[in-house]
Design an enzyme around this catalytic site. Sequence first.
Site, PDB file in Angstrom:
ATOM      1  N   LYS A  41       0.869  -1.180   0.000  1.00  0.00           N
ATOM      2  CA  LYS A  41       0.000   0.000   0.000  1.00  0.00           C
ATOM      3  C   LYS A  41       0.907   1.232   0.000  1.00  0.00           C
ATOM      4  O   LYS A  41       1.592   1.503   0.988  1.00  0.00           O
ATOM      5  CB  LYS A  41      -0.924   0.014   1.222  1.00  0.00           C
ATOM      6  CG  LYS A  41      -1.925   1.158   1.204  1.00  0.00           C
ATOM      7  CD  LYS A  41      -2.807   1.120   2.443  1.00  0.00           C
ATOM      8  CE  LYS A  41      -3.956   2.123   2.309  1.00  0.00           C
ATOM      9  NZ  LYS A  41      -3.504   3.506   2.067  1.00  0.00           N
ATOM     10  N   PHE A 113      -1.846   0.343 -10.534  1.00  0.00           N
ATOM     11  CA  PHE A 113      -2.332  -0.946 -10.044  1.00  0.00           C
ATOM     12  C   PHE A 113      -3.598  -1.443 -10.725  1.00  0.00           C
ATOM     13  O   PHE A 113      -4.073  -2.542 -10.405  1.00  0.00           O
ATOM     14  CB  PHE A 113      -2.538  -0.932  -8.524  1.00  0.00           C
ATOM     15  CG  PHE A 113      -3.252   0.262  -7.976  1.00  0.00           C
ATOM     16  CD1 PHE A 113      -4.601   0.463  -8.175  1.00  0.00           C
ATOM     17  CD2 PHE A 113      -2.547   1.191  -7.225  1.00  0.00           C
ATOM     18  CE1 PHE A 113      -5.256   1.558  -7.649  1.00  0.00           C
ATOM     19  CE2 PHE A 113      -3.189   2.294  -6.686  1.00  0.00           C
ATOM     20  CZ  PHE A 113      -4.551   2.477  -6.901  1.00  0.00           C
ATOM     21  N   ARG A 183     -17.037   1.053  -2.968  1.00  0.00           N
ATOM     22  CA  ARG A 183     -16.256   0.444  -1.883  1.00  0.00           C
ATOM     23  C   ARG A 183     -16.821  -0.943  -1.578  1.00  0.00           C
ATOM     24  O   ARG A 183     -18.004  -1.074  -1.272  1.00  0.00           O
ATOM     25  CB  ARG A 183     -16.323   1.333  -0.637  1.00  0.00           C
ATOM     26  CG  ARG A 183     -15.358   0.899   0.483  1.00  0.00           C
ATOM     27  CD  ARG A 183     -15.532   1.788   1.704  1.00  0.00           C
ATOM     28  NE  ARG A 183     -15.270   3.177   1.423  1.00  0.00           N
ATOM     29  CZ  ARG A 183     -14.069   3.744   1.397  1.00  0.00           C
ATOM     30  NH1 ARG A 183     -12.997   2.992   1.621  1.00  0.00           N
ATOM     31  NH2 ARG A 183     -13.931   5.032   1.152  1.00  0.00           N
ATOM     32  N   LYS A 189      -7.612  -3.246   2.431  1.00  0.00           N
ATOM     33  CA  LYS A 189      -6.358  -2.663   2.920  1.00  0.00           C
ATOM     34  C   LYS A 189      -6.031  -3.271   4.277  1.00  0.00           C
ATOM     35  O   LYS A 189      -6.924  -3.546   5.086  1.00  0.00           O
ATOM     36  CB  LYS A 189      -6.458  -1.135   3.024  1.00  0.00           C
ATOM     37  CG  LYS A 189      -7.575  -0.632   3.914  1.00  0.00           C
ATOM     38  CD  LYS A 189      -7.671   0.889   3.868  1.00  0.00           C
ATOM     39  CE  LYS A 189      -8.859   1.388   4.695  1.00  0.00           C
ATOM     40  NZ  LYS A 189      -8.993   2.861   4.646  1.00  0.00           N
TER      41      LYS A 189
END
Length: 293
Positions: A41, A113, A183, A189
Amino acid sequence: MLTAAQAQTQNRQTEAVRAPVMLANSYHPGVDLAAYWVSEKYDGLRAYWDGERLWTRGGESIHAPAWFVAGWPAVPLDGELWAGRGRFAEAVSTARTQQPDDAAWSNMRFMVFDLPAHGGTFDDRLPVLRQTIAALNKQWVQAVPQEKVKSHAELQQRLHVIVQAGGEGLMLHRGASLYRAERNDDLLKLKLHDDAEAKVLAHLPGKGKHAGRLGALLVQTPDGIRFRLGSGFTDAQREAPPPIGSWVTYRYRGFNDSGIPRFATFLRVRKDVYPMDIDISNSDAEDIHSALR
């Protein structure tokens, strides 16, 4: 007829639709790790290349130098503008400058990404992404390395190594997922500490050593939970607190029974999200009045 402020807000909202990015939930027990790709991340500024221009997640145009984006493909790219581990502030400052500084931008990398417009699953998009970035052949544009892990223990070990090296955490991307600008658990994460975002509703005055300056922020989460955020601020931030309507990131450890984050600590202002005009309703006013008492 729109006022200048309303027109500005409308223009910002119009631009915001240019950055339809996929958002992450937090990692949680029970995740089938075999279904996910794992990557670092990156602690930078989320950036969306629409095929012609760079945008922040909040829809703000990023004024990158012409050489930085020269030759980029005419297809959307989703990634992070990154200046290196532990250099978040530098990355944000560079990306938000209206007149780009070549020297500062020479330290930036676009860590790509995803390919939002590809149409296939992430498993399908990943080899195309790697080929696209390899063909571009720019040292400051890199495809984010994606790997598989076999167990929760291996995932935690990888997290430990990244954090010890100054990294922020890990991302997990479900291989079977389509790119959706929402989302969900297709993107997760994982960090040593949970963090989240909230909108600033009011500045609450300080007492004692903080008399005459900020004591706490009254903030509201995207789910509508309101709470005081009173720790983690420097003296300078208490003198000039985040503006009302801005979004801030805070760290926390779990929730109490009412859903309020426990041990919430201010981390930083989310500078890639525009401050929004707030129309204070009667209930808002009552909550703020109560918080001030």
